[in-house]
Write a protein that holds these residues in place. Structure first.
Motif, PDB file in Angstrom:
ATOM      1  N   GLN A   1     -15.504  22.596 -20.078  1.00  0.00           N
ATOM      2  CA  GLN A   1     -16.696  23.099 -19.429  1.00  0.00           C
ATOM      3  C   GLN A   1     -17.432  21.967 -18.721  1.00  0.00           C
ATOM      4  OE1 GLN A   1     -17.943  26.198 -19.160  1.00  0.00           O
ATOM      5  NE2 GLN A   1     -16.377  27.226 -20.387  1.00  0.00           N
ATOM      6  N   VAL A   2     -18.074  22.331 -17.622  1.00  0.00           N
ATOM      7  CA  VAL A   2     -18.910  21.397 -16.902  1.00  0.00           C
ATOM      8  C   VAL A   2     -20.138  22.153 -16.404  1.00  0.00           C
ATOM      9  CG1 VAL A   2     -17.645  21.792 -14.751  1.00  0.00           C
ATOM     10  CG2 VAL A   2     -19.027  19.724 -15.022  1.00  0.00           C
ATOM     11  N   GLN A   3     -21.287  21.534 -16.552  1.00  0.00           N
ATOM     12  CA  GLN A   3     -22.524  22.115 -16.051  1.00  0.00           C
ATOM     13  C   GLN A   3     -22.882  21.471 -14.722  1.00  0.00           C
ATOM     14  OE1 GLN A   3     -25.176  21.460 -19.464  1.00  0.00           O
ATOM     15  NE2 GLN A   3     -25.096  23.653 -19.880  1.00  0.00           N
ATOM     16  N   LEU A   4     -23.345  22.287 -13.789  1.00  0.00           N
ATOM     17  CA  LEU A   4     -23.680  21.833 -12.451  1.00  0.00           C
ATOM     18  C   LEU A   4     -25.138  22.157 -12.153  1.00  0.00           C
ATOM     19  CD1 LEU A   4     -20.545  23.285 -10.621  1.00  0.00           C
ATOM     20  CD2 LEU A   4     -20.811  20.981 -11.544  1.00  0.00           C
ATOM     21  N   VAL A   5     -25.841  21.205 -11.568  1.00  0.00           N
ATOM     22  CA  VAL A   5     -27.239  21.389 -11.218  1.00  0.00           C
ATOM     23  C   VAL A   5     -27.447  20.998  -9.765  1.00  0.00           C
ATOM     24  CG1 VAL A   5     -29.621  20.783 -11.705  1.00  0.00           C
ATOM     25  CG2 VAL A   5     -27.981  20.935 -13.575  1.00  0.00           C
ATOM     26  N   GLU A   6     -27.856  21.974  -8.938  1.00  0.00           N
ATOM     27  CA  GLU A   6     -28.120  21.728  -7.529  1.00  0.00           C
ATOM     28  C   GLU A   6     -29.582  21.339  -7.322  1.00  0.00           C
ATOM     29  OE1 GLU A   6     -25.461  25.541  -7.549  1.00  0.00           O
ATOM     30  OE2 GLU A   6     -27.131  24.720  -8.721  1.00  0.00           O
ATOM     31  N   SER A   7     -29.823  20.584  -6.268  1.00  0.00           N
ATOM     32  CA  SER A   7     -31.174  20.234  -5.872  1.00  0.00           C
ATOM     33  C   SER A   7     -31.181  19.906  -4.386  1.00  0.00           C
ATOM     34  CB  SER A   7     -31.711  19.053  -6.682  1.00  0.00           C
ATOM     35  OG  SER A   7     -30.945  17.884  -6.446  1.00  0.00           O
ATOM     36  N   GLY A   8     -32.363  19.795  -3.816  1.00  0.00           N
ATOM     37  CA  GLY A   8     -32.492  19.389  -2.430  1.00  0.00           C
ATOM     38  C   GLY A   8     -32.836  20.494  -1.463  1.00  0.00           C
ATOM     39  N   GLY A   9     -32.875  21.736  -1.929  1.00  0.00           N
ATOM     40  CA  GLY A   9     -33.236  22.827  -1.054  1.00  0.00           C
ATOM     41  C   GLY A   9     -34.712  22.787  -0.697  1.00  0.00           C
ATOM     42  N   GLY A  10     -35.085  23.605   0.271  1.00  0.00           N
ATOM     43  CA  GLY A  10     -36.469  23.650   0.696  1.00  0.00           C
ATOM     44  C   GLY A  10     -36.637  24.419   1.978  1.00  0.00           C
ATOM     45  N   LEU A  11     -37.809  24.279   2.569  1.00  0.00           N
ATOM     46  CA  LEU A  11     -38.155  24.944   3.819  1.00  0.00           C
ATOM     47  C   LEU A  11     -38.155  23.925   4.949  1.00  0.00           C
ATOM     48  CD1 LEU A  11     -39.249  27.378   5.437  1.00  0.00           C
ATOM     49  CD2 LEU A  11     -41.539  26.670   4.711  1.00  0.00           C
ATOM     50  N   VAL A  12     -37.389  24.208   5.989  1.00  0.00           N
ATOM     51  CA  VAL A  12     -37.328  23.329   7.150  1.00  0.00           C
ATOM     52  C   VAL A  12     -37.381  24.158   8.418  1.00  0.00           C
ATOM     53  CG1 VAL A  12     -36.024  21.537   5.954  1.00  0.00           C
ATOM     54  CG2 VAL A  12     -34.814  23.332   7.208  1.00  0.00           C
ATOM     55  N   ASP A  90     -28.783  30.020   8.560  1.00  0.00           N
ATOM     56  CA  ASP A  90     -28.345  29.228   7.418  1.00  0.00           C
ATOM     57  C   ASP A  90     -29.176  29.517   6.172  1.00  0.00           C
ATOM     58  OD1 ASP A  90     -26.297  27.783   8.797  1.00  0.00           O
ATOM     59  OD2 ASP A  90     -27.836  26.469   9.651  1.00  0.00           O
ATOM     60  N   THR A  91     -30.232  30.283   6.320  1.00  0.00           N
ATOM     61  CA  THR A  91     -31.093  30.618   5.194  1.00  0.00           C
ATOM     62  C   THR A  91     -30.303  31.369   4.127  1.00  0.00           C
ATOM     63  OG1 THR A  91     -33.096  30.700   6.542  1.00  0.00           O
ATOM     64  CG2 THR A  91     -33.127  31.910   4.469  1.00  0.00           C
ATOM     65  N   ALA A  92     -30.315  30.838   2.912  1.00  0.00           N
ATOM     66  CA  ALA A  92     -29.551  31.425   1.818  1.00  0.00           C
ATOM     67  C   ALA A  92     -29.799  30.622   0.550  1.00  0.00           C
ATOM     68  CB  ALA A  92     -28.050  31.433   2.140  1.00  0.00           C
ATOM     69  N   VAL A  93     -29.322  31.156  -0.556  1.00  0.00           N
ATOM     70  CA  VAL A  93     -29.234  30.384  -1.780  1.00  0.00           C
ATOM     71  C   VAL A  93     -27.887  29.682  -1.767  1.00  0.00           C
ATOM     72  CG1 VAL A  93     -29.177  30.426  -4.299  1.00  0.00           C
ATOM     73  CG2 VAL A  93     -30.728  31.947  -3.059  1.00  0.00           C
ATOM     74  N   TYR A  94     -27.893  28.381  -1.943  1.00  0.00           N
ATOM     75  CA  TYR A  94     -26.678  27.585  -1.908  1.00  0.00           C
ATOM     76  C   TYR A  94     -26.246  27.229  -3.318  1.00  0.00           C
ATOM     77  CZ  TYR A  94     -26.889  27.071   3.137  1.00  0.00           C
ATOM     78  OH  TYR A  94     -26.883  27.317   4.487  1.00  0.00           O
ATOM     79  N   TYR A  95     -24.968  27.464  -3.593  1.00  0.00           N
ATOM     80  CA  TYR A  95     -24.411  27.245  -4.916  1.00  0.00           C
ATOM     81  C   TYR A  95     -23.328  26.179  -4.888  1.00  0.00           C
ATOM     82  CZ  TYR A  95     -26.590  31.724  -6.096  1.00  0.00           C
ATOM     83  OH  TYR A  95     -27.478  32.748  -6.290  1.00  0.00           O
ATOM     84  N   CYS A  96     -23.349  25.320  -5.870  1.00  0.00           N
ATOM     85  CA  CYS A  96     -22.291  24.346  -6.092  1.00  0.00           C
ATOM     86  C   CYS A  96     -21.288  24.932  -7.078  1.00  0.00           C
ATOM     87  CB  CYS A  96     -22.890  23.051  -6.639  1.00  0.00           C
ATOM     88  SG  CYS A  96     -21.695  21.778  -7.074  1.00  0.00           S
ATOM     89  N   GLN A 116     -26.838  26.824 -10.653  1.00  0.00           N
ATOM     90  CA  GLN A 116     -27.839  27.887 -10.621  1.00  0.00           C
ATOM     91  C   GLN A 116     -28.288  28.255  -9.217  1.00  0.00           C
ATOM     92  OE1 GLN A 116     -28.578  24.721 -11.047  1.00  0.00           O
ATOM     93  NE2 GLN A 116     -30.362  24.414  -9.714  1.00  0.00           N
ATOM     94  N   GLY A 117     -27.977  27.419  -8.246  1.00  0.00           N
ATOM     95  CA  GLY A 117     -28.342  27.673  -6.868  1.00  0.00           C
ATOM     96  C   GLY A 117     -29.636  26.989  -6.464  1.00  0.00           C
ATOM     97  N   THR A 118     -29.750  26.670  -5.186  1.00  0.00           N
ATOM     98  CA  THR A 118     -30.967  26.104  -4.629  1.00  0.00           C
ATOM     99  C   THR A 118     -31.264  26.794  -3.303  1.00  0.00           C
ATOM    100  OG1 THR A 118     -32.095  24.040  -4.004  1.00  0.00           O
ATOM    101  CG2 THR A 118     -29.751  24.202  -3.465  1.00  0.00           C
ATOM    102  N   GLN A 119     -32.510  27.175  -3.103  1.00  0.00           N
ATOM    103  CA  GLN A 119     -32.895  27.955  -1.932  1.00  0.00           C
ATOM    104  C   GLN A 119     -33.066  27.068  -0.710  1.00  0.00           C
ATOM    105  OE1 GLN A 119     -33.566  31.481  -1.589  1.00  0.00           O
ATOM    106  NE2 GLN A 119     -33.528  30.874   0.576  1.00  0.00           N
ATOM    107  N   VAL A 120     -32.452  27.482   0.380  1.00  0.00           N
ATOM    108  CA  VAL A 120     -32.633  26.842   1.678  1.00  0.00           C
ATOM    109  C   VAL A 120     -33.206  27.874   2.631  1.00  0.00           C
ATOM    110  CG1 VAL A 120     -31.493  25.802   3.677  1.00  0.00           C
ATOM    111  CG2 VAL A 120     -30.799  25.159   1.358  1.00  0.00           C
ATOM    112  N   THR A 121     -34.349  27.574   3.212  1.00  0.00           N
ATOM    113  CA  THR A 121     -34.992  28.476   4.161  1.00  0.00           C
ATOM    114  C   THR A 121     -35.237  27.732   5.465  1.00  0.00           C
ATOM    115  OG1 THR A 121     -36.099  29.676   2.369  1.00  0.00           O
ATOM    116  CG2 THR A 121     -36.950  29.988   4.596  1.00  0.00           C
ATOM    117  N   VAL A 122     -34.748  28.292   6.558  1.00  0.00           N
ATOM    118  CA  VAL A 122     -34.883  27.683   7.871  1.00  0.00           C
ATOM    119  C   VAL A 122     -35.737  28.600   8.733  1.00  0.00           C
ATOM    120  CG1 VAL A 122     -33.705  26.719   9.863  1.00  0.00           C
ATOM    121  CG2 VAL A 122     -32.608  26.652   7.612  1.00  0.00           C
TER     122      VAL A 122
END
Length: 124
Positions: A1-12, A90-96, A116-122
């Motif tokens: 098992q491996v746990q993954l944590v995304e980060s870096g999303g936001g509003l641009v 490109d606006t979406a929830v991005y998953y690793c 868990q996903g990170t939200q990207v909003t353009v």
């Protein structure tokens, strides 16, 4: 098992850039291929990009090729998605995602481990 944590999303704003990061809970240097997927409201999950365990092979969806770049730093157990020239679509929830002892794949069904996903909003 491996746990993954995304980060870096936001509003641009359209035309802007973001860099997403995905940190794995265990070393991935020679064992895991990594991928990025996204899901927008009302749409199916779609492939974005993938990279082999060595970093020698990369794949991109036609919709992002030339704008997005995937990379990995195995010493940091991290995979990145640099997103440039962002568009409202490109606006979406991005998953690793990760797969053990596998090649870089474009199908989400090939990846058993997901973040868990990170939200990207353009904005336009």
């Amino acid at each position: 098992q491996v746990q993954l944590v995304e980060s870096g999303g936001g509003l641009v704003q359209a035309g802007g850039s973001l860099r997403l990061s995905c940190v794995a809970s265990r070393p991935i240097s020679s064992n895991y291929a990594m991928g990025w997927f996204r899901q927008a409201p009302g749409k199916e999950r779609e492939f974005v990009s993938a990279v082999s365990w060595s970093g020698g092979t990369t794949k991109y969806a036609d919709s992002v090729k030339g704008r997005f770049t995937i990379s990995r730093d195995n010493a940091k157990n991290t995979v990145y998605l640099q997103m440039n020239s962002l568009k409202p679509e490109d606006t979406a929830v991005y998953y690793c995602a990760a797969r053990f002892r596998g090649v870089a794949a474009i199908s989400g069904n090939e990846y058993p481990y997901w973040g868990q996903g990170t939200q990207v909003t353009v904005s336009s």
